[in-house]
Design a protein around this motif. Structure first.
Motif, PDB file in Angstrom:
ATOM      1  N   LYS A  25      12.666  30.178  -4.139  1.00 53.71           N
ATOM      2  CA  LYS A  25      13.664  30.359  -5.209  1.00 53.71           C
ATOM      3  C   LYS A  25      14.753  29.326  -4.686  1.00 53.71           C
ATOM      4  N   LYS A  26      14.982  29.326  -3.671  1.00 50.60           N
ATOM      5  CA  LYS A  26      16.277  28.188  -3.435  1.00 50.60           C
ATOM      6  C   LYS A  26      15.646  26.764  -3.641  1.00 50.60           C
ATOM      7  N   TYR A  27      14.266  26.413  -3.359  1.00 49.54           N
ATOM      8  CA  TYR A  27      14.084  24.899  -3.542  1.00 49.54           C
ATOM      9  C   TYR A  27      12.981  24.705  -4.739  1.00 49.54           C
ATOM     10  N   ARG A  28      13.077  25.673  -5.789  1.00 50.05           N
ATOM     11  CA  ARG A  28      12.196  25.594  -7.043  1.00 50.05           C
ATOM     12  C   ARG A  28      12.382  24.213  -7.567  1.00 50.05           C
ATOM     13  N   ASN A  29      13.719  23.863  -7.899  1.00 51.20           N
ATOM     14  CA  ASN A  29      13.879  22.462  -8.443  1.00 51.20           C
ATOM     15  C   ASN A  29      13.155  21.252  -7.712  1.00 51.20           C
ATOM     16  N   ASN A  30      13.145  21.468  -6.475  1.00 51.45           N
ATOM     17  CA  ASN A  30      12.423  20.504  -5.626  1.00 51.45           C
ATOM     18  C   ASN A  30      11.180  20.480  -5.853  1.00 51.45           C
ATOM     19  N   LEU A  31      10.459  21.693  -5.773  1.00 50.41           N
ATOM     20  CA  LEU A  31       9.001  22.042  -5.525  1.00 50.41           C
ATOM     21  C   LEU A  31       8.501  21.541  -6.838  1.00 50.41           C
ATOM     22  N   ILE A  32       9.117  21.728  -8.068  1.00 51.61           N
ATOM     23  CA  ILE A  32       8.667  21.155  -9.511  1.00 51.61           C
ATOM     24  C   ILE A  32       8.546  19.706  -9.691  1.00 51.61           C
ATOM     25  N   GLN A  33       9.270  18.879  -8.603  1.00 53.16           N
ATOM     26  CA  GLN A  33       9.098  17.417  -8.792  1.00 53.16           C
ATOM     27  C   GLN A  33       7.862  16.692  -8.305  1.00 53.16           C
ATOM     28  N   PHE A  34       6.985  17.527  -7.362  1.00 52.68           N
ATOM     29  CA  PHE A  34       5.960  16.860  -6.741  1.00 52.68           C
ATOM     30  C   PHE A  34       4.810  16.636  -7.721  1.00 52.68           C
ATOM     31  N   LYS A  35       4.066  15.383  -7.696  1.00 50.47           N
ATOM     32  CA  LYS A  35       2.970  15.183  -8.550  1.00 50.47           C
ATOM     33  C   LYS A  35       1.922  15.878  -8.171  1.00 50.47           C
ATOM     34  N   LYS A  36       1.680  16.364  -7.016  1.00 53.22           N
ATOM     35  CA  LYS A  36       0.563  17.034  -6.220  1.00 53.22           C
ATOM     36  C   LYS A  36       1.135  17.837  -5.166  1.00 53.22           C
ATOM     37  N   PHE A  37       1.032  19.223  -5.256  1.00 54.38           N
ATOM     38  CA  PHE A  37       1.181  20.117  -4.124  1.00 54.38           C
ATOM     39  C   PHE A  37       0.009  21.207  -3.740  1.00 54.38           C
ATOM     40  N   PRO A  82      12.000  16.115  -1.735  1.00 54.32           N
ATOM     41  CA  PRO A  82      10.959  15.326  -2.862  1.00 54.32           C
ATOM     42  C   PRO A  82      11.754  14.058  -3.159  1.00 54.32           C
ATOM     43  N   ASP A  83      12.791  13.683  -2.526  1.00 52.71           N
ATOM     44  CA  ASP A  83      13.147  12.007  -2.793  1.00 52.71           C
ATOM     45  C   ASP A  83      12.402  11.225  -1.994  1.00 52.71           C
ATOM     46  N   VAL A  84      11.791  11.719  -0.696  1.00 51.51           N
ATOM     47  CA  VAL A  84      10.847  10.824  -0.066  1.00 51.51           C
ATOM     48  C   VAL A  84       9.536  10.838  -0.195  1.00 51.51           C
ATOM     49  N   PHE A  85       8.836  12.057  -0.438  1.00 50.24           N
ATOM     50  CA  PHE A  85       7.386  12.291  -0.842  1.00 50.24           C
ATOM     51  C   PHE A  85       7.405  12.896  -2.311  1.00 50.24           C
ATOM     52  N   SER A  86       6.019  12.205  -2.732  1.00 50.48           N
ATOM     53  CA  SER A  86       5.648  12.859  -4.272  1.00 50.48           C
ATOM     54  C   SER A  86       4.375  13.811  -4.105  1.00 50.48           C
ATOM     55  N   VAL A  87       3.587  13.764  -3.103  1.00 57.33           N
ATOM     56  CA  VAL A  87       2.374  14.362  -2.658  1.00 57.33           C
ATOM     57  C   VAL A  87       2.581  15.037  -1.550  1.00 57.33           C
ATOM     58  N   PHE A 114       0.771  -1.304   0.058  1.00 61.10           N
ATOM     59  CA  PHE A 114      -0.208   0.173   0.064  1.00 61.10           C
ATOM     60  C   PHE A 114       0.964   1.120   0.132  1.00 61.10           C
ATOM     61  N   PRO A 115       0.398   2.242  -0.672  1.00 64.91           N
ATOM     62  CA  PRO A 115       0.865   3.683  -0.312  1.00 64.91           C
ATOM     63  C   PRO A 115       0.705   3.876   1.080  1.00 64.91           C
ATOM     64  N   ARG A 164       8.938   7.070  -3.329  1.00 64.35           N
ATOM     65  CA  ARG A 164       8.589   8.401  -3.230  1.00 64.35           C
ATOM     66  C   ARG A 164       7.237   8.585  -3.941  1.00 64.35           C
ATOM     67  N   GLU A 165       7.136   7.849  -4.949  1.00 59.94           N
ATOM     68  CA  GLU A 165       5.929   7.749  -5.706  1.00 59.94           C
ATOM     69  C   GLU A 165       4.498   7.285  -4.951  1.00 59.94           C
ATOM     70  N   SER A 166       5.004   6.735  -3.842  1.00 61.55           N
ATOM     71  CA  SER A 166       3.681   6.012  -3.292  1.00 61.55           C
ATOM     72  C   SER A 166       3.698   6.798  -1.600  1.00 61.55           C
ATOM     73  N   ARG A 167       4.359   7.908  -1.499  1.00 60.10           N
ATOM     74  CA  ARG A 167       4.250   8.391  -0.107  1.00 60.10           C
ATOM     75  C   ARG A 167       3.842   9.810  -0.331  1.00 60.10           C
ATOM     76  N   GLY A 168       2.874  10.159   0.514  1.00 58.47           N
ATOM     77  CA  GLY A 168       2.424  11.615   0.657  1.00 58.47           C
ATOM     78  C   GLY A 168       2.923  11.919   2.019  1.00 58.47           C
ATOM     79  N   ILE A 169       2.587  13.624   2.175  1.00 53.51           N
ATOM     80  CA  ILE A 169       2.768  14.027   3.520  1.00 53.51           C
ATOM     81  C   ILE A 169       1.857  15.068   3.699  1.00 53.51           C
TER      82      ILE A 169
END
Length: 368
Positions: free
Chosen positions: A292-304, A172-177, A68-69, A149-154
Motif C-alpha cells: 500500500k505504501k509503495y503502490r505508486n512505485n510498484l506500478i512503474q516497473f516494466k516487469k515485476f 523505481p528510479d534506478v531499476f525498471s525490471v 549494454f543494459p 533505469r529503463e536499462s537496469r534490472g535487479i
C-alpha cells in the motif's frame, strides 16, 4: 618414465590451455573486481569499505563499442561474490540465445554475521545505499552501460530475493525490471519462530550480550569478532539472529547494538517484547503495509516477477511468495509468477536461464 612433478606440470598446462579454449569458445568473461564502498564506511562490525563484485561481460562486449543494459544479481545468505559464480548459466544463455545481451553484476551482501539483508543499518552498514549508489555509479563509470533505469534490472535469490523486493519498492528510479527468486518474503512470523525455537538460543544471545556489555565502542568490532570465533557457524543460528537483528532492529544503546524481541524474566523464562518483535517481523514481512505504501512505485516497473519452488524447505518462503502475489493482485499491480517443482537451491541455474535472463533481455532497453 616421467616423474610425478612432470606429470603434474603437464596436467596443469593442459587444464590452463583447456580453460583458455573454453573461454574463447564462450567468448564471455567473468572477473572479480574490488570497488570502493563508501556507504559501508561507518559500520560497527568491521566490514571493509572495499568490496568485491563479480562482473560478467557478454560475448560481443570486447569486439564492439556498443552500450549494454545491466542486470544486478544479489547473492543469498552466507554467499560471497565469486563463491558460486553464475558463469555456467550466464555463458549458456548468452551462447544459445538470440535475445538482447546484457552485463551481469554479481553482488556481495556478506559480512561478519554472514549476511547484510541488503538494508541500511547503523550497525552493519548501509547496504541498500551500497547497491543503488556505490555499485551502480561504479559500473556506469567503468563499463559501457546504458546508464538509465529503463536499462537496469535487479534480481536475487533467497536473502538476495528479499533484498531485491525491498530495494525495488523504494527505487523505481534506478531499476525498471525486477525478478525475485525464492525471495525472503514472509506472510507471518514463522521464520522468526524458527530462529528462536528454544530457550538455549536465547541463553546464547544473553551470554554474548553480557560479554559485550562493557566493551567500548572503538573496541566493539574487534571484540565481537573474537567472541564469535567460539561459535560453530554450521550448528548455531546465532549468526542468522545477529544478521537479522542488526539489519532490522538496530539499537546502539544495547550491548550487541541490537534490540531483541524476547526478554528474560526473573523466573528464567523468556517473554515476547511486542514492539520489538514487530520490527523483526517487518524486515521481510508487513507485506500489506509495504504494498500500500509503495503502490505508486510498484506500478512503474516494466516487469515485476516472482518465482519459488513448491518444495522450498526454508520456513515460510513459498507461502510468503504466494501471499505477496495475492496482495499484488488485490492492488491490481501487474506482475508474473513462476511456481515450480523444486526446493530452495536445486533450480537456481535453470531458473536463471529459462526465466530470469529471458525476462531481462526482453524488457530492458538496449542501444538498438
Amino acid at each position: 618414465m616421467k616423474n610425478r612433478h612432470q606429470i603434474k606440470s603437464l596436467l596443469i598446462l593442459f587444464l590452463f590451455v583447456s580453460g583458455i579454449l573454453a573461454a574463447q569458445d564462450q567468448d564471455s568473461s567473468y572477473s572479480l573486481v574490488e570497488i570502493p564502498a563508501p556507504s559501508l564506511k561507518d559500520n560497527l562490525i568491521g566490514t571493509n569499505d572495499i568490496q568485491k563484485i563479480g562482473v560478467y561481460l557478454p560475448p560481443s562486449y570486447s569486439g564492439s563499442g556498443e552500450l549494454f543494459p545491466v542486470v544486478y544479481f544479489l547473492n543469498g545468505y552466507t554467499v560471497e561474490a565469486g563463491e558460486y559464480p553464475k558463469t555456467e548459466a550466464f555463458y549458456s544463455y548468452m551462447k544459445n540465445s538470440e535475445k538482447r545481451e546484457f552485463i551481469l553484476i554479481e553482488l556481495n551482501g556478506h559480512n561478519l554475521f554472514e549476511g547484510s539483508m541488503y538494508t541500511n543499518s547503523p550497525v552493519s552498514g548501509n547496504w541498500e545505499d551500497f547497491i543503488v549508489r556505490d555499485v551502480v555509479t561504479y559500473v556506469d563509470g567503468h563499463y559501457r552501460t546504458l546508464a538509465k533505469r529503463e536499462s537496469r534490472g535487479i534480481t536475487g535469490h533467497s536473502m538476495g530475493g528479499g533484498g531485491t523486493i525491498n530495494i525495488s519498492l523504494k527505487h523505481p528510479d534506478v531499476f525498471s525490471v525486477v525478478y525475485a527468486m525464492s525471495p525472503a518474503v514472509l506472510a507471518n512470523d514463522i521464520l522468526l519462530n524458527g530462529m528462536f525455537q528454544n530457550d538455549s538460543i536465547l541463553v546464547h544471545v544473553q551470554n554474548l550480550s553480557k560479554k559485550m556489555a562493557k566493551v567500548r565502542d572503538e573496541d566493539f568490532a574487534e571484540t565481537l569478532q573474537l567472541e564469535l570465533k567460539s561459535y560453530d557457524r554450521k550448528v548455531t543460528s546465532i549468526f542468522g539472529i545477529l544478521a537479522f537483528g542488526s539489519a532490522f532492529s538496530p539499537d546502539l544503546s544495547q550491548p550487541l547494538k541490537i534490540a531483541f524481541p524476547f526478554k528474560r524474566n526473573p523466573d528464567g523464562n523468556f517473554t515476547k517484547v511486542e514492539e520489538i518483535h514487530k520490527k523483526w517481523v517487518a524486515g521481510f514481512g508487513n507485506l500489506e503495509e509495504k504494498i500500500k505504501k509503495y503502490r505508486n512505485n510498484l506500478i512503474q516497473f516494466k516487469k515485476f516477477a516472482l518465482s519459488c519452488g513448491y518444495q522450498d524447505e526454508m520456513p515460510g518462503l513459498f507461502e510468503g511468495s504466494v501471499y505477496f502475489s495475492t496482495l499484488l493482485k488485490e492492488e491490481k499491480i501487474p506482475h508474473s509468477t513462476c511456481w515450480y517443482t523444486g526446493n530452495h537451491t536445486d533450480k537456481v541455474s535453470e531458473q536463471l536461464m529459462n526465466e530470469v535472463f529471458p525476462a531481462m533481455s526482453e524488457y530492458l532497453n538496449g542501444e538498438k
